[in-house]
Scaffold this motif. Structure first.
Motif, PDB file in Angstrom:
ATOM      1  N   PHE A   7       0.890   5.769   8.586  1.00 56.89           N
ATOM      2  CA  PHE A   7       0.510   4.905   7.473  1.00 56.89           C
ATOM      3  C   PHE A   7      -0.672   5.462   6.699  1.00 56.89           C
ATOM      4  N   ALA A  30      -0.344  -2.313   1.355  1.00 56.16           N
ATOM      5  CA  ALA A  30       0.233  -2.548   2.676  1.00 56.16           C
ATOM      6  C   ALA A  30       1.680  -2.998   2.533  1.00 56.16           C
ATOM      7  N   ASP A  31       1.922  -3.818   1.565  1.00 56.55           N
ATOM      8  CA  ASP A  31       3.275  -4.309   1.330  1.00 56.55           C
ATOM      9  C   ASP A  31       4.187  -3.159   0.885  1.00 56.55           C
ATOM     10  N   SER A  35       4.381  -2.688   5.739  1.00 53.46           N
ATOM     11  CA  SER A  35       3.655  -3.617   6.590  1.00 53.46           C
ATOM     12  C   SER A  35       2.936  -4.636   5.715  1.00 53.46           C
ATOM     13  N   LYS A  36       3.590  -5.710   5.429  1.00 51.23           N
ATOM     14  CA  LYS A  36       3.057  -6.680   4.489  1.00 51.23           C
ATOM     15  C   LYS A  36       1.716  -7.236   4.932  1.00 51.23           C
ATOM     16  N   ALA A  38      -0.489  -5.854   6.889  1.00 51.38           N
ATOM     17  CA  ALA A  38      -1.410  -4.836   7.395  1.00 51.38           C
ATOM     18  C   ALA A  38      -2.467  -4.466   6.369  1.00 51.38           C
TER      19      ALA A  38
END
Length: 110
Positions: A7, A30-31, A35-36, A38
């Motif tokens: 990531f 993040a989205d 990873s929404k 995160a």
DNA sequence: ACGTTGACCTATA
DNA sequence: GTATAGGCCAACG
């Protein structure tokens, strides 16, 4: 380093794609990574971005409210605001004015 | 492997 | 409207 840090590399790549005069948010990035929730992860990636090459314009990344939360992690807090103002943005009370206008969403732009 | 941390976000009081 | 609590995911010690 050919080895990608998962990531982290993704975050760096997205942030580097942010055009001047624009700002992005942790949640949206993040989205975009998949990873929404995160958003904290993105901020952490910025924390290690110091030893990343090429360097990441972390000063263009702010929180959901447009508040310069990460400015304290810079060498000087004022530096982040100064950089954003240099981009043509207006910062007032550590918050990006016209935030919605300068907001750059990877999901929409990319 | 477990626990803690982290530049956040959302919800509830 | 402001304050506090919890949750989220992934890396670091």
């Amino acid at each position: 380093m050919i080895k990608d840090t998962s990531f982290f590399e993704k975050v760096y790549e997205v942030v580097r794609k942010i055009p001047g005069g624009r700002v992005s948010t942790y949640g949206h990035i993040a989205d975009y990574l998949g990873s929404k929730g995160a958003a904290r992860m993105v901020g952490w990636a910025m924390n290690v971005s110091h030893h990343t090459d090429p360097p990441v314009p972390a000063h263009r990344v702010v929180n959901r409210n447009g508040l310069l939360t990460g400015k304290i992690h810079f060498r000087t807090e004022d530096m982040m605001q100064k950089l954003l103002e240099n981009e043509g943005l207006t910062i007032c009370d550590d918050t990006v004015m016209n935030f919605e206008e300068v907001l750059w969403d990877p999901l929409k732009e990319l």
